[in-house]
Scaffold this motif. Structure first.
Motif, short mmCIF file in Angstrom:
data_model
loop_
_atom_site.label_atom_id
_atom_site.label_comp_id
_atom_site.label_asym_id
_atom_site.label_seq_id
_atom_site.Cartn_x
_atom_site.Cartn_y
_atom_site.Cartn_z
N GLY A 1 0.80 -1.21 0.00
CA GLY A 1 0.00 0.00 0.00
C GLY A 1 0.84 1.27 0.00
N ARG A 2 0.29 2.33 -0.55
CA ARG A 2 0.95 3.63 -0.54
C ARG A 2 1.00 4.17 0.89
NH1 ARG A 2 -1.96 7.37 -4.97
NH2 ARG A 2 -0.60 8.90 -3.90
N THR A 3 2.03 4.95 1.16
CA THR A 3 2.14 5.58 2.48
C THR A 3 2.37 7.09 2.36
OG1 THR A 3 4.51 5.02 2.56
CG2 THR A 3 2.97 3.50 3.63
N ASP A 4 2.06 7.66 1.19
CA ASP A 4 2.27 9.10 0.98
C ASP A 4 1.00 9.91 1.23
OD1 ASP A 4 1.10 7.91 -1.26
OD2 ASP A 4 2.02 9.31 -2.67
N PHE A 5 -0.04 9.29 1.77
CA PHE A 5 -1.24 10.01 2.17
C PHE A 5 -1.04 10.58 3.58
CE2 PHE A 5 -3.18 6.76 -0.75
CZ PHE A 5 -3.61 7.66 -1.71
N PRO A 6 -1.92 11.51 4.00
CA PRO A 6 -1.81 12.01 5.38
C PRO A 6 -1.80 10.87 6.39
CG PRO A 6 -3.32 13.39 4.13
CD PRO A 6 -2.96 12.23 3.24
N ARG A 7 -0.84 10.93 7.31
CA ARG A 7 -0.64 9.96 8.38
C ARG A 7 -0.29 8.57 7.88
NH1 ARG A 7 -4.78 10.08 13.12
NH2 ARG A 7 -3.10 8.81 14.00
N GLY A 8 0.19 8.48 6.63
CA GLY A 8 0.78 7.23 6.17
C GLY A 8 2.11 7.01 6.87
N ASP A 9 2.52 5.75 6.99
CA ASP A 9 3.72 5.43 7.76
C ASP A 9 4.33 4.16 7.17
OD1 ASP A 9 5.56 4.48 9.69
OD2 ASP A 9 4.44 5.42 11.32
N HIS A 10 5.38 4.32 6.37
CA HIS A 10 5.97 3.17 5.68
C HIS A 10 6.52 2.12 6.64
CE1 HIS A 10 7.85 0.97 2.37
NE2 HIS A 10 8.93 0.89 3.14
N PRO A 11 7.33 2.50 7.64
CA PRO A 11 7.81 1.46 8.57
C PRO A 11 6.68 0.72 9.28
CG PRO A 11 9.12 3.46 8.80
CD PRO A 11 7.96 3.80 7.93
N ALA A 12 5.60 1.44 9.63
CA ALA A 12 4.46 0.79 10.28
C ALA A 12 3.79 -0.19 9.32
CB ALA A 12 3.45 1.83 10.76
N LEU A 13 3.70 0.17 8.03
CA LEU A 13 3.09 -0.73 7.05
C LEU A 13 3.88 -2.02 6.94
CD1 LEU A 13 0.87 -0.96 4.78
CD2 LEU A 13 2.69 -0.28 3.22
#
Length: 212
Positions: free
Chosen positions: A159-171
């Motif tokens: 999933g993308r994580t560039d939206f508001p409150r996205g979080d790549h490490p959390a994903l």
């Protein structure tokens, strides 16, 4: 439990119609739009729709939820409450993506890690999987080894994580610590695109697999 994938909206979002074969009670996971198409799927299979389940608050996953809930007097369950700001912003999301106006709404039940939801005699386990959105959840049917993961994981992608409150490490943690431990044999239905298995993605996914 049986399921049918019904793509909806211009984003080709995988809405899943899931049902209990004993009771014919059904739920729609992520009714993102095209309400009449979804209702036709329910009717064609002779089912009784009893609830709506949401993985997260993006418009292509929730766009028909409030309309269907009001028309059928059924509850909306999910996502986790950290996605409240996404549901509150549905009017803005409508304008941004060219959808018909969709009002904000609050689900009848927020879901948390470890909760369960019932569909007839079938039980879905709730997994809180933040990263794409902070309140994203997935649903796991242990008996059939099937998971409905929204926009956390895709065949060959994440999933993308560039939206508001996205979080790549959390994903990545959600995928590796919440989804992959369910087992390599688990089939998952993503929010978009073809189905896959956790085992295949663990071995081959270029973003979250074992070789990363």
């Amino acid at each position: 439990m049986k399921y049918l994938i019904i793509p909806v909206t211009p984003f080709e979002q995988n809405c899943s119609l899931v049902w209990c074969e004993q009771t014919l009670e059904a739920a729609l996971i992520d009714p993102g739009g095209d309400a009449e198409v979804l209702l036709a799927g329910v009717q064609e299979n002779g089912l009784h729709l009893t609830k709506l389940l949401l993985t997260h608050g993006h418009i292509d996953h929730v766009g028909a939820a409030a309309e269907l809930a009001a028309r059928l007097a059924i509850p909306i369950e999910g996502p986790q409450r950290e996605d409240a700001f996404w549901l509150e912003s549905l009017p803005q999301q409508s304008a941004m993506f060219g959808f018909p106006h969709i009002p904000a709404f609050t689900p009848d039940r927020w879901l948390e890690q470890g909760d369960t939801v019932s569909i007839g005699n079938q039980i879905l386990e709730v997994l809180h999987c933040p990263g794409h959105t902070p309140g994203h959840v997935a649903f796991f049917h242990r008996a059939s080894q099937t998971a409905f993961v929204g926009d956390v994981l895709f065949r060959g992608s994440i999933g993308r994580t560039d939206f508001p409150r996205g979080d790549h490490p959390a994903l990545i943690r959600s995928i590796r610590e919440r989804l992959f431990p369910l087992g390599d044999e688990v089939t998952f239905i993503p929010g978009h695109g073809p189905v896959s298995t956790f085992g295949y993605e663990r071995l081959t996914n270029p973003y979250a697999g074992d070789e990363v």
